[in-house]
Each structure stands twice: as structure tokens, then as C-alpha cells.
Enzyme design. Structure first.
Site, PDB file in Angstrom:
ATOM      1  N   THR A  12      45.543  42.149  40.755  1.00  9.43           N
ATOM      2  CA  THR A  12      46.069  43.296  40.775  1.00  9.43           C
ATOM      3  C   THR A  12      45.082  44.702  40.668  1.00  9.43           C
ATOM      4  OG1 THR A  12      47.156  42.397  38.956  1.00  9.43           O
ATOM      5  CG2 THR A  12      48.373  41.974  40.936  1.00  9.43           C
ATOM      6  N   GLY A  13      43.543  44.718  39.605  1.00  8.44           N
ATOM      7  CA  GLY A  13      43.269  45.136  39.226  1.00  8.44           C
ATOM      8  C   GLY A  13      42.029  46.117  40.509  1.00  8.44           C
ATOM      9  N   VAL A  15      38.847  46.423  40.840  1.00  2.53           N
ATOM     10  CA  VAL A  15      37.868  45.681  41.322  1.00  2.53           C
ATOM     11  C   VAL A  15      38.397  44.530  42.703  1.00  2.53           C
ATOM     12  CG1 VAL A  15      36.051  44.076  41.061  1.00  2.53           C
ATOM     13  CG2 VAL A  15      35.868  46.046  40.027  1.00  2.53           C
ATOM     14  N   CYS A 129      27.494  47.294  36.718  1.00  2.00           N
ATOM     15  CA  CYS A 129      27.853  47.939  38.160  1.00  2.00           C
ATOM     16  C   CYS A 129      26.542  49.285  37.889  1.00  2.00           C
ATOM     17  CB  CYS A 129      29.451  48.706  37.810  1.00  2.00           C
ATOM     18  SG  CYS A 129      29.789  50.035  36.706  1.00  2.00           S
ATOM     19  N   SER A 159      36.269  54.792  36.523  1.00  2.00           N
ATOM     20  CA  SER A 159      37.289  53.467  37.982  1.00  2.00           C
ATOM     21  C   SER A 159      36.156  52.291  36.752  1.00  2.00           C
ATOM     22  CB  SER A 159      36.873  53.883  39.304  1.00  2.00           C
ATOM     23  OG  SER A 159      35.591  54.234  39.761  1.00  2.00           O
ATOM     24  N   GLY A 160      34.944  52.787  36.439  1.00  3.67           N
ATOM     25  CA  GLY A 160      34.335  51.539  35.757  1.00  3.67           C
ATOM     26  C   GLY A 160      35.087  50.997  34.444  1.00  3.67           C
ATOM     27  N   ARG A 238      29.591  58.756  29.724  1.00  4.76           N
ATOM     28  CA  ARG A 238      31.014  58.754  31.030  1.00  4.76           C
ATOM     29  C   ARG A 238      31.665  60.224  31.561  1.00  4.76           C
ATOM     30  NH1 ARG A 238      32.686  53.695  33.083  1.00  4.76           N
ATOM     31  NH2 ARG A 238      32.829  52.455  30.730  1.00  4.76           N
ATOM     32  N   HIS A 245      28.608  55.915  39.926  1.00  4.93           N
ATOM     33  CA  HIS A 245      28.219  56.064  38.756  1.00  4.93           C
ATOM     34  C   HIS A 245      27.169  56.956  39.524  1.00  4.93           C
ATOM     35  CE1 HIS A 245      30.367  53.676  36.850  1.00  4.93           C
ATOM     36  NE2 HIS A 245      29.803  52.532  36.499  1.00  4.93           N
ATOM     37  N   ASN A 318      30.565  52.121  41.423  1.00  2.00           N
ATOM     38  CA  ASN A 318      30.400  51.137  41.323  1.00  2.00           C
ATOM     39  C   ASN A 318      31.862  50.307  41.040  1.00  2.00           C
ATOM     40  OD1 ASN A 318      31.835  53.734  40.450  1.00  2.00           O
ATOM     41  ND2 ASN A 318      33.217  52.207  39.116  1.00  2.00           N
TER      42      ASN A 318
HETATM   43  N1  LIG Z   1      35.280  48.727  37.651  1.00  2.03           N
HETATM   44  C1  LIG Z   1      33.910  48.661  37.997  1.00  2.03           C
HETATM   45  O1  LIG Z   1      33.535  49.804  38.232  1.00  2.03           O
HETATM   46  C2  LIG Z   1      33.386  47.444  37.046  1.00  2.03           C
HETATM   47  C3  LIG Z   1      32.305  47.305  37.568  1.00  2.03           C
HETATM   48  C4  LIG Z   1      31.629  46.224  37.128  1.00  2.03           C
HETATM   49  C5  LIG Z   1      31.941  45.277  37.137  1.00  2.03           C
HETATM   50  N2  LIG Z   1      33.596  45.455  36.127  1.00  2.03           N
HETATM   51  C6  LIG Z   1      34.163  44.416  35.809  1.00  2.03           C
HETATM   52  O2  LIG Z   1      35.044  44.071  36.615  1.00  2.03           O
HETATM   53  C7  LIG Z   1      36.495  43.396  36.014  1.00  2.03           C
HETATM   54  C8  LIG Z   1      37.848  43.816  36.010  1.00  2.03           C
HETATM   55  O3  LIG Z   1      37.454  45.359  36.092  1.00  2.03           O
HETATM   56  P1  LIG Z   1      38.409  46.465  36.857  1.00  2.03           P
HETATM   57  O4  LIG Z   1      37.876  48.206  36.832  1.00  2.03           O
HETATM   58  O5  LIG Z   1      39.138  45.610  37.708  1.00  2.03           O
HETATM   59  O6  LIG Z   1      39.915  46.505  35.448  1.00  2.03           O
HETATM   60  P2  LIG Z   1      41.251  46.786  35.689  1.00  2.03           P
HETATM   61  O7  LIG Z   1      42.114  47.522  36.727  1.00  2.03           O
HETATM   62  O8  LIG Z   1      41.348  47.024  34.035  1.00  2.03           O
HETATM   63  O9  LIG Z   1      42.257  44.945  36.423  1.00  2.03           O
HETATM   64  C9  LIG Z   1      42.180  43.975  35.228  1.00  2.03           C
HETATM   65  C10 LIG Z   1      42.790  43.009  36.050  1.00  2.03           C
HETATM   66  O10 LIG Z   1      42.939  41.831  35.395  1.00  2.03           O
HETATM   67  C11 LIG Z   1      43.509  41.393  35.379  1.00  2.03           C
HETATM   68  N3  LIG Z   1      44.311  41.211  33.923  1.00  2.03           N
HETATM   69  C12 LIG Z   1      43.753  41.593  33.016  1.00  2.03           C
HETATM   70  N4  LIG Z   1      44.190  40.328  31.611  1.00  2.03           N
HETATM   71  C13 LIG Z   1      44.771  39.304  32.024  1.00  2.03           C
HETATM   72  C14 LIG Z   1      45.212  37.848  31.426  1.00  2.03           C
HETATM   73  N5  LIG Z   1      44.622  38.164  30.735  1.00  2.03           N
HETATM   74  N6  LIG Z   1      45.176  36.954  32.931  1.00  2.03           N
HETATM   75  C15 LIG Z   1      45.073  37.307  34.209  1.00  2.03           C
HETATM   76  N7  LIG Z   1      44.675  38.234  34.118  1.00  2.03           N
HETATM   77  C16 LIG Z   1      44.368  39.186  34.160  1.00  2.03           C
HETATM   78  C17 LIG Z   1      45.180  42.871  35.053  1.00  2.03           C
HETATM   79  O11 LIG Z   1      46.294  41.881  36.287  1.00  2.03           O
HETATM   80  P3  LIG Z   1      47.544  42.359  35.213  1.00  2.03           P
HETATM   81  O12 LIG Z   1      47.498  44.056  36.561  1.00  2.03           O
HETATM   82  O13 LIG Z   1      48.241  41.607  35.451  1.00  2.03           O
HETATM   83  O14 LIG Z   1      47.192  43.405  34.438  1.00  2.03           O
HETATM   84  C18 LIG Z   1      43.993  42.925  36.263  1.00  2.03           C
HETATM   85  O15 LIG Z   1      44.455  42.902  38.117  1.00  2.03           O
HETATM   86  C19 LIG Z   1      36.094  43.416  33.954  1.00  2.03           C
HETATM   87  O16 LIG Z   1      35.540  42.175  33.686  1.00  2.03           O
HETATM   88  C20 LIG Z   1      35.057  44.313  34.676  1.00  2.03           C
HETATM   89  O17 LIG Z   1      34.470  44.727  33.369  1.00  2.03           O
HETATM   90  C21 LIG Z   1      34.376  46.539  36.634  1.00  2.03           C
END
Ligand SMILES: NC(=O)c1ccc[n+]([C@@H]2O[C@H](COP(=O)([O-])OP(=O)(O)OC[C@H]3O[C@@H](n4cnc5c(N)ncnc54)[C@H](OP(=O)(O)O)[C@@H]3O)[C@@H](O)[C@H]2O)c1
Length: 340
Positions: A12-13, A15, A129, A159-160, A238, A245, A318
Site C-alpha cells: 500500500t506504500g 514503492v 534511490c 517521494s523518497g 531534500r 532525484h 526514485n
Molecule cells: N520512496 C522511495 O523513493 C524509496 C526508494 C528506495 C528505497 N525505499 C525504501 O522502500 C521502503 C518503502 O518506502 P515507501 O517510500 O514506499 O514508504 P511508504 O510510502 O511510507 O509505504 C510504507 C509501506 O510499508 C507498510 N508498513 C509500514 N509499517 C508496517 C508494518 N509494521 N507492518 C507491515 N507493513 C508496514 C505500509 O503499510 P500501511 O499502508 O498499512 O501503513 C506501506 O505499505 C522503505 O524501506 C524505503 O526506505 C524507498
């Protein structure tokens, strides 16, 4: 073609959403799809290949029968659940920073070090990223003449940080447009206002004054390139951009590489494009890369102080190549290499 059962933790996040779209768009041979998230989202639905699939809470028992488990949630959840997924027989592809520097975990960009996948012991990490964009531009130059030093300043999109940071920038911009101009706009995800501002940090600070993001960028670049001594120094910032990025990069090489040579080498490399006609204001910007997979490189020019130095301007999405696309490419490579 063999079907691959796939779970996505963090479906649901920001990524996770991209991951699901890419698995569809790239026709990855998904058998069963199991979307997982926190208890907050359990029972909600995502759409995959036109069908509604119920999101379940991620627990240590969520992984039976899965071949590949993508982790796109939090670092602490990857630490807790990735070993359980690997123990259940799946290969983990982790997007968090938790496992990247572990000596037994391959850290892979498929265009650069795909052979490292053969060394996996159940967990494979996908880089930060900013690292991915940087390294996609550096590797073709390193192939022409070995790198001797890299100096980077990043300008990273919100969004990162995830979906809540996207909402924070949207809310601040709307509040400002509605006439609020006194003091800082309300903020929670970032320590200072992000709208119409530039924050000279990403993530948190360490004792030596560098941010965690900065230290990741240098350590990961060295690990993927197999150059443990390469000096990589940087400032990560940021900026109020939703997706994409941008990185200003000064790279030094053992022998002089001319801008023309650099353009040719970078153009030949898969997944990278040169966009470089500054006289006509043609250069990569974040808006150009949003929703795409290629890393774009422009402003390629000689450094005026170092005869072996070149400046580059590097931009990538990213959420796509910086996260979801790289993870899906890893899965595709595992299938191609017969490892899954
Ligand atoms: N965004 C980027 O550009 C990017 C790039 C490289 C790496 N990353 C890494 O990718 C990962 C995800 O990032 P994101 O940007 O997609 O974050 P995000 O939009 O905040 O989404 C987080 C996701 O993790 C779930 N989650 C959080 N706590 C949880 C728990 N205790 N148990 C199960 N699921 C849980 C959330 O579910 P709910 O909806 O239920 O809260 C949501 O689906 C992170 O580790 C981040 O460092 C991100």
C-alpha cells in the site's frame, strides 16, 4: 513459462504501488500474488491485472508457498521478517537499507553486477534511490578509465521519504497558496518546512555531522562497484519536488576522459540516456523522468580545476529505477539465471 508466486510487503506504500504496476506492465510471470502491509491496511484491496486482491497483515507466517518476497515497508520490518521469508523458502528482494551492507547479502543493480545474485543466501538488497542513479552514470565512465574520486550533491524528491511526505508537501503548498505566509508552515515528517525550501539533509544526522543518507550513498557505491577504497564524498539535500532525484556529480578518472568520450560511453550503457544540449536548454530535469525507468545524464563538461575531472548532472525516478524497477529487474534476472 514457470509461474512465480510473489508477495509484496508494503503493497500500500509509494514503492509497493509502483512494484505492483511494474509486475503487470513488464508481464512478470506472477502465479499467486500476496499483497501485505500493516494491520492498518489489512482487509483493504489493491487491483492487480484487473482483479481485486485483499491486503493481509504481514506476519512471520505470511510467506509459505512464496517464491519471491519484495520488502518495501520499513527497515525494522525487513530486519524482523526478511529472515522468516527466507526460511520459508522464498528469495527476499529488500528495498530497505537494513541488509545492504551485510557481507553475505548481494547489493545489486542488474545492469552493473548481476553475477553477485549467484551469491545470495536468501536475501538480496536493492540500493538506495540516490545510489542507483549515481552508479548508472558512473559505471560507463569507470569502464573507460578507472574512477579515482567522486563528489556528489543530491537534490532528492519528497517521494523518497514515502507517501506521508508527499502529503506533507501537498498540504504545505495548498496552505501557502491559500494565503498563509507567516512563519513556517506546519510540518511533521520533515524537521523544517519543505515547500518552497531546500533542506540540507536527508534522513537523520550521525555523530560526524554527515547524514545517514550520505553515508549510505558512499558505502553502497563502493560495494556495488567492487571498489572498497574509492573516495566518494557528498551532501544530500531534500527539495520540494514530488518525484525524481537530481544529482550534481564531479568525477575524477585515472586518465582524462573528454566530454565527447563520456557522452559516447554513457549513451552506450543500458538504462542510461544522454540529454545534453545546454545551448538549447536541453538537460534532464525531475519532471522529465517521473514515471520512467531510464537515468538521464546532462551538463557533461570538463572541470576547470582538474584536468581529469568531469561534471555531470544525473536525474532518475526514485520510485522507479531508484526502487521498484530495480527490484523487479532483480526478480527478472533471477528467473533468467534459473535461480528461482
Ligand atoms: N520512496 C522511495 O523513493 C524509496 C526508494 C528506495 C528505497 N525505499 C525504501 O522502500 C521502503 C518503502 O518506502 P515507501 O517510500 O514506499 O514508504 P511508504 O510510502 O511510507 O509505504 C510504507 C509501506 O510499508 C507498510 N508498513 C509500514 N509499517 C508496517 C508494518 N509494521 N507492518 C507491515 N507493513 C508496514 C505500509 O503499510 P500501511 O499502508 O498499512 O501503513 C506501506 O505499505 C522503505 O524501506 C524505503 O526506505 C524507498
Amino acid at each position: 513459462m514457470k509461474k512465480v508466486n510473489v508477495a509484496v510487503v508494503g503493497a500500500t506504500g509509494a514503492v509497493g504501488h509502483q512494484l505492483l504496476r511494474l509486475l503487470e506492465d513488464r508481464n512478470f510471470p506472477v502465479g499467486t500474488l500476496r499483497p501485505l502491509a500493516s494491520a492498518r491496511s489489512a482487509g483493504s484491496a489493491i487491483t492487480f491485472r484487473g482483479e481485486s486482491v485483499t491486503v493481509q497483515e504481514a506476519t512471520p507466517d505470511s510467506f509459505g508457498g512464496m517464491d519471491i518476497v519484495f520488502f518495501a515497508a520499513t527497515g525494522s520490518l525487513s530486519k524482523e521478517l526478511a529472515p522468516a521469508a527466507a526460511k520459508a523458502g522464498a528469495i527476499v528482494i529488500d528495498k530497505s537499507s537494513t541488509w545492504r551492507m551485510h557481507p553475505e547479502v548481494p547489493l545489486v543493480v542488474p545492469e552493473i553486477n548481476p553475477e553477485d545474485l549467484r551469491k545470495h543466501k536468501g536475501i538480496i538488497a536493492s540500493p538506495n534511490c540516490t545510489t542507483i542513479g549515481l552508479i548508472m552514470a558512473l559505471k560507463p565512465l569507470h569502464d573507460v578509465s578507472p574512477l579515482t574520486r567522486v563528489v556528489v550533491t543530491t537534490m532528492q524528491a519528497v517521494s523518497g521519504t514515502g507517501k506521508e511526505a508527499i502529503e506533507e508537501l501537498e498540504t504545505q503548498a495548498k496552505t501557502w497558496a491559500a494565503g498563509a505566509t507567516e512563519g513556517e508552515l506546519a510540518h511533521d515528517i520533515y524537521k523544517r518546512q519543505i515547500a518552497f525550501n531546500v533542506l540540507p539533509y536527508a534522513e537523520s544526522f550521525t555523530e560526524n555531522g554527515y547524514s545517514t543518507e550520505e553515508l549510505k550513498l558512499s558505502a553502497e557505491t563502493r560495494k556495488i562497484m567492487g571498489l572498497p577504497e574509492l573516495p566518494v564524498t557528498m551532501t544530500c539535500t531534500r527539495v520540494p519536488v514530488f518525484i525524481g532525484h537530481s544529482e550534481s556529480v564531479l568525477v575524477s578518472t585515472e586518465r582524462k576522459v573528454t566530454p565527447a568520450e563520456a557522452r559516447e560511453a554513457i549513451s552506450r550503457f543500458p538504462g542510461v540516456k544522454v540529454v545534453d544540449d545546454p545551448a538549447n536548454f536541453v538537460f534532464p530535469t525531475a519532471i522529465d523522468v517521473a514515471g520512467t525507468d531510464d537515468t538521464l545524464v546532462g551538463r557533461i563538461r570538463e572541470d576547470l580545476t582538474d584536468p581529469n575531472g568531469l561534471w555531470l548532472w544525473v536525474v532518475s525516478d526514485n520510485l522507479r529505477k531508484g526502487a521498484a524497477t530495480n527490484a523487479v529487474q532483480i526478480a527478472e534476472k533471477l528467473v533468467e539465471m534459473g535461480l528461482v
